[in-house]
Design a protein around this motif. Structure first.
Motif, PDB file in Angstrom:
ATOM      1  N   UNK A 107      -3.794  15.492  28.307  1.00 47.24           N
ATOM      2  CA  UNK A 107      -4.614  16.576  27.753  1.00 47.24           C
ATOM      3  C   UNK A 107      -3.875  17.264  26.600  1.00 47.24           C
ATOM      4  N   UNK A 108      -2.621  17.617  26.831  1.00 46.85           N
ATOM      5  CA  UNK A 108      -1.865  18.343  25.814  1.00 46.85           C
ATOM      6  C   UNK A 108      -1.538  17.483  24.611  1.00 46.85           C
ATOM      7  N   UNK A 109      -1.118  16.254  24.881  1.00 46.06           N
ATOM      8  CA  UNK A 109      -0.726  15.378  23.773  1.00 46.06           C
ATOM      9  C   UNK A 109      -1.940  15.022  22.918  1.00 46.06           C
ATOM     10  N   UNK A 110      -3.069  14.762  23.551  1.00 45.03           N
ATOM     11  CA  UNK A 110      -4.282  14.420  22.795  1.00 45.03           C
ATOM     12  C   UNK A 110      -4.738  15.607  21.948  1.00 45.03           C
ATOM     13  N   UNK A 111      -4.644  16.794  22.508  1.00 42.20           N
ATOM     14  CA  UNK A 111      -4.995  17.993  21.744  1.00 42.20           C
ATOM     15  C   UNK A 111      -4.049  18.151  20.553  1.00 42.20           C
ATOM     16  N   UNK A 112      -2.765  17.936  20.787  1.00 42.25           N
ATOM     17  CA  UNK A 112      -1.791  18.019  19.696  1.00 42.25           C
ATOM     18  C   UNK A 112      -2.097  17.003  18.600  1.00 42.25           C
ATOM     19  N   UNK A 113      -2.434  15.798  19.003  1.00 44.43           N
ATOM     20  CA  UNK A 113      -2.769  14.755  18.016  1.00 44.43           C
ATOM     21  C   UNK A 113      -4.019  15.140  17.221  1.00 44.43           C
ATOM     22  N   UNK A 114      -5.022  15.662  17.923  1.00 43.31           N
ATOM     23  CA  UNK A 114      -6.276  16.027  17.254  1.00 43.31           C
ATOM     24  C   UNK A 114      -6.022  17.131  16.221  1.00 43.31           C
ATOM     25  N   UNK A 115      -5.210  18.123  16.602  1.00 45.27           N
ATOM     26  CA  UNK A 115      -4.914  19.215  15.662  1.00 45.27           C
ATOM     27  C   UNK A 115      -4.101  18.693  14.480  1.00 45.27           C
ATOM     28  N   UNK A 116      -3.135  17.823  14.776  1.00 46.88           N
ATOM     29  CA  UNK A 116      -2.305  17.266  13.698  1.00 46.88           C
ATOM     30  C   UNK A 116      -3.180  16.468  12.728  1.00 46.88           C
ATOM     31  N   UNK A 117      -4.099  15.668  13.249  1.00 44.54           N
ATOM     32  CA  UNK A 117      -4.971  14.864  12.389  1.00 44.54           C
ATOM     33  C   UNK A 117      -5.924  15.758  11.607  1.00 44.54           C
ATOM     34  N   UNK A 118      -6.510  16.738  12.279  1.00 42.52           N
ATOM     35  CA  UNK A 118      -7.508  17.586  11.624  1.00 42.52           C
ATOM     36  C   UNK A 118      -6.897  18.421  10.502  1.00 42.52           C
ATOM     37  N   UNK A 119      -5.668  18.883  10.701  1.00 42.14           N
ATOM     38  CA  UNK A 119      -5.043  19.767   9.715  1.00 42.14           C
ATOM     39  C   UNK A 119      -4.037  19.046   8.821  1.00 42.14           C
ATOM     40  N   UNK A 120      -3.895  17.751   9.008  1.00 39.92           N
ATOM     41  CA  UNK A 120      -2.977  16.982   8.159  1.00 39.92           C
ATOM     42  C   UNK A 120      -1.527  17.402   8.350  1.00 39.92           C
ATOM     43  N   UNK A 121      -1.140  17.673   9.597  1.00 40.14           N
ATOM     44  CA  UNK A 121       0.235  18.120   9.894  1.00 40.14           C
ATOM     45  C   UNK A 121       0.983  17.032  10.652  1.00 40.14           C
ATOM     46  N   UNK A 122       2.310  16.999  10.501  1.00 41.69           N
ATOM     47  CA  UNK A 122       3.080  16.049  11.316  1.00 41.69           C
ATOM     48  C   UNK A 122       2.997  16.406  12.804  1.00 41.69           C
ATOM     49  N   UNK A 123       3.095  15.372  13.629  1.00 41.07           N
ATOM     50  CA  UNK A 123       3.144  15.543  15.079  1.00 41.07           C
ATOM     51  C   UNK A 123       4.566  15.266  15.553  1.00 41.07           C
ATOM     52  N   UNK A 124       5.063  16.094  16.468  1.00 41.06           N
ATOM     53  CA  UNK A 124       6.318  15.760  17.140  1.00 41.06           C
ATOM     54  C   UNK A 124       6.009  15.658  18.633  1.00 41.06           C
TER      55      UNK A 124
END
Ligand code: KG4
Ligand code: ZN
Length: 366
Positions: A107-124
């Motif tokens: 749940x958390x990782x998928x949300x992090x990925x979605x936000x990173x993709x939507x806002x064009x930010x790197x994911x760690x």
């Protein structure tokens, strides 16, 4: 490998959102790491799922995952609102990718990925244990190397922290985690969940000398823990006395508390002795992490052990010892400063030891 390799200067300031969902806390935080490597917390929002699991005497993975789905968006929005920044101002998004209950981690990782993709930010993608391991650098600016004792509901281990991504595990539990032992003892004494605080409270009113419970493994030199035999001894004692009076419950809790305090303090002494033997000339430092750090008897016994060894003891504020988003954001910031980035294919992992080869930043950044 030299520790100095990880001293980084001249990095730009970075602002990260951190997301934590690996157990029963839904958490998000915004943390800033400045040019000189100092951290500050802009917001830190934690929702503990006490109510969801209370009736079961332990965390139910399926219920935990469902509660994360229900709450995470709100918790992230609250963390951003309290930090008073928009997603566009973030430099990266960090999310726990393991180890933990896999439904929640997803749940958390998928949300992090979605936000990173939507806002064009790197994911760690952050290892939850690294979050605990690096927290003392956020709160106390501690330098490498140091020894970490992590004692939570899911983990009990000594880890030598040599640098970001550079960990050596010195010992762990061969059965239950210490927090888990507290929770199981609380359950069999009908003290409710989470059990640690309840056992500690009742223990303070009991006679610790009435029952002497075992100290498993303590005669062995290895830095491992074992709590299941102790828990069984407590159960057998409780069964022998049943029905228990309030005094029986308090005395059993006090005997258990005395035993675990002795075990943890003895192991800490041994670990600090090893630290000094292996790194002569390096000032010994011990950092405590995990929810059991809230236990006053254990914390004060660790204080004595550290003082005897001439070691610095760092116990971060308890809200940062237990699971939280700030530790994830901070670990993400430390990795980001060293060039780490993860792809949107980063995996959620139920198991992920700190000394796994893919924790190393050299590998990671390659
Ligand atoms: O770090 P944490 O919040 O969550 C994880 O397990 O990751 O730790 C929770 C654990 C629980 O097992 C709880 O019973 C224990 O920490 N705990 C305590 C105390 N407060 C929390 N154990 C002993 N004494 C306490 N005062
Ligand atoms: Zn934890």
């Amino acid at each position: 490998m030299g520790v100095d390799q990880f001293v980084v200067t001249g990095q730009a300031q970075a602002i990260l959102l951190g997301i934590e969902t690996s157990c029963d806390e839904t958490a998000a935080a915004v943390v800033v790491r400045d040019q000189s490597g100092r951290g500050s917390i802009r917001s830190n929002v934690v929702r503990s799922q006490f109510e969801e699991h209370a009736a079961f005497g332990g965390v139910v993975p399926e219920l935990a995952a469902r509660a994360h789905v229900e709450w995470l968006d709100h918790i992230v929005a609250q963390a951003m609102a309290e930090a008073d920044i928009g997603f566009d101002r973030l430099d990266a998004i960090a999310a726990t990718a393991g180890p933990g209950l896999i439904g929640g981690v997803l749940v958390g990782l998928t949300t992090g990925k979605a936000l990173a993709a939507a806002w064009g930010k790197p994911l760690v993608a952050v290892n939850h244990l690294e979050g605990h391991a690096l927290t003392a650098r956020l709160t106390d600016g501690i330098s490498f190397p140091y020894l970490m004792l992590l004692v939570s509901g899911g983990h009990s281990q000594f880890v030598l922290v040599r640098g970001v991504g550079d960990y050596q595990r010195w010992g762990g539990t061969i059965d239950d985690a210490l927090g888990e032992a507290f929770d199981k003892v609380a359950k069999l004494l009908s003290l409710g969940h989470p059990g640690g605080p309840a056992v500690e409270r009742i223990a303070a009113t009991g006679d610790e000398k009435r029952f002497r419970f075992p100290r498993p493994l303590l005669r062995e030199a290895r830095l491992d823990f074992s709590f299941s035999g102790l828990k069984t001894a407590v159960r057998l004692q409780a069964e022998a006395l049943a029905p228990l009076t309030d005094a029986d419950v308090a005395d059993i809790a006090a005997g258990f508390q005395a035993s675990v305090t002795d075990i943890v303090a003895t192991r800490a002494r041994q670990a600090l002795a090893r630290f000094k033997a292996e790194m002569p000339g390096v000032a010994p430092q011990l950092v405590v992490a995990g929810g059991v750090a809230a236990n006053r008897a254990i914390a004060s016994a660790l204080g004595v052990a550290a003082a005897e060894a001439g070691a610095r003891l760092v116990v971060p504020p308890i809200g940062l010892c237990t699971d939280n988003g700030a530790m994830v954001a901070w670990a993400g910031a430390e990795r980001l400063a060293l060039g780490a980035r993860d792809g949107l294919d980063a995996m959620a992992r139920p198991r992920w030891p700190l000394d796994a080869s893919d924790m190393r930043l050299i590998d990671h950044a390659a």
